[in-house]
Design an enzyme around this catalytic site. Sequence first.
Site, mmCIF file in Angstrom:
data_model
loop_
_atom_site.group_PDB
_atom_site.id
_atom_site.type_symbol
_atom_site.label_atom_id
_atom_site.label_comp_id
_atom_site.label_asym_id
_atom_site.label_seq_id
_atom_site.Cartn_x
_atom_site.Cartn_y
_atom_site.Cartn_z
ATOM 1 N N ALA A 118 7.528 -1.790 5.024
ATOM 2 C CA ALA A 118 6.770 -0.544 5.239
ATOM 3 C C ALA A 118 5.538 -0.914 6.046
ATOM 4 O O ALA A 118 4.510 -1.283 5.494
ATOM 5 C CB ALA A 118 6.387 0.077 3.899
ATOM 6 N N TYR B 188 -6.188 -4.569 6.546
ATOM 7 C CA TYR B 188 -4.935 -3.807 6.436
ATOM 8 C C TYR B 188 -4.179 -3.824 7.763
ATOM 9 O O TYR B 188 -3.008 -4.214 7.807
ATOM 10 C CB TYR B 188 -5.271 -2.368 6.029
ATOM 11 C CG TYR B 188 -4.082 -1.461 5.843
ATOM 12 C CD1 TYR B 188 -3.208 -1.623 4.773
ATOM 13 C CD2 TYR B 188 -3.849 -0.401 6.729
ATOM 14 C CE1 TYR B 188 -2.128 -0.765 4.600
ATOM 15 C CE2 TYR B 188 -2.781 0.462 6.551
ATOM 16 C CZ TYR B 188 -1.923 0.275 5.487
ATOM 17 O OH TYR B 188 -0.855 1.130 5.309
#
Length: 420
Positions: A200, A231
Amino acid sequence: MVSKALVRLVSAVHRRRMKLLLGIALLAYAASVWGNFVNMRSIQENGELKIESKIEEIVEPLREKIRDLEKSFTQKYPPVKFLSEKDRKRILITGGAGFVGSHLTDKLMMDGHEVTVVDNFFTGRKRNVEHWIGHENFELINHDVVEPLYIEVDQIYHLASPASPPNYMYNPIKTIKTNTIGTLNMLGLAKRVGARLLLASTSEVYGDPEVHPQSEEYWGHVNPIGPRACYDEGKRVAETMCYAYMKQEGVEVRVARIFNTFGPRMHMNDGRVVSNFILQALQGEPLTVYGSGSQTRAFQYVSDLVNGLVALMNSNVSSPVNLGNPEEHTILEFAQFIKNLVGSGSEIQFLSEAQDDPQKRKPDIKKAKLMLGWEPVVPLEEGLNKAIHYFRKELEYQANNQYIPKPKPARIKKGRTRHN
Ligand SMILES: NC(=O)c1ccc[n+]([C@@H]2O[C@H](COP(=O)([O-])OP(=O)(O)OC[C@H]3O[C@@H](n4cnc5c(N)ncnc54)[C@H](O)[C@@H]3O)[C@@H](O)[C@H]2O)c1
């Protein structure tokens, strides 16, 4: 692990059966004692027929109770399809107790597969998958993907990672570890057991994009030392790892670049724009817009994403694929739209712009359409109404809930709160 779960399952079933059998035995015993007792006295008085009907009168309601009990055991779970041994897959979902992961769990369980959810419950909740706990096709493991995992599976959906800015910025080092060491561990597992792995990934790999809309060929525009880098760069290197394992070790990989997604089971306090606006509107608080509100986003409903993930996993497409809804709106339009759908009298409040907040975000989904035959089908209004219903219920459940996603202007400058 599987055998332990089996033993637990079997013993749970045995315990239930034992209780049931014990209940029936006690009943039979009580009935026979009662029968004997009444028998002796009543045979003389009223005859055998009368006694039997009396016993029946007592026993029937108890039988009814047993039937109800049996029903409650068998009707506990949502209906699942039956798949033959050949088609039924053993599927691992890391981060499966989170927002997207729990919806994916529902889909794969209902399709008849065996699903193992691995989650460390950093942002996920048992409540999201509680309706499957105890089902023979389901297992929930409390585990951090930063530690190795030994398990036999056919497919791995690797979703474990905090996903919203406040969550991934809360502990940037842990976010990097989860996306790097965690992904290495899952790729190592995929290699060992010959499983296919779907990562993902995210539209954040495009950073603050210079091309619009973003297609898979675009390499991105990411600040490697900004507040979001833990991130963005974490996911970029996770993609790199997937292709290194594919080229060097022959592991089958699939990479989904997921764009903003919303729906029920989003976290109440994760600072994402849809949940923020809905909660603020429901609670009569001002809807907080960062900057002028002219920055754009495109939101897909979670069931569309789940269908896209499953289609990608089962396709032959090993290169990255965008999954998102290309219907683009400004943040201000979203605020107005949600306010109207909720029927709220809330005002719209403008706050200073967040650091590194992308100005435009819209997926180019030609590749997904062409190669997966996939595109989003849930209209924005329909999806928003479902999300509003969910949050309204959540607020109702929490009788004393006073949570209001308050803007924290002092932290905006450090880039800790932004639209996602
Ligand atoms: N929701 C979106 O809009 C969106 C957009 C782009 C990408 N994604 C990606 O999709 C995935 C799921 O996102 P989500 O929105 O459901 O977020 P979420 O926070 O609801 O789910 C993430 C799950 O991963 C778990 N987790 C985190 N670190 C872990 C670790 N070290 N070990 C085990 N479990 C861990 C969390 O507890 C949580 O259950 C993430 O990888 C995210 O990056 C989501």
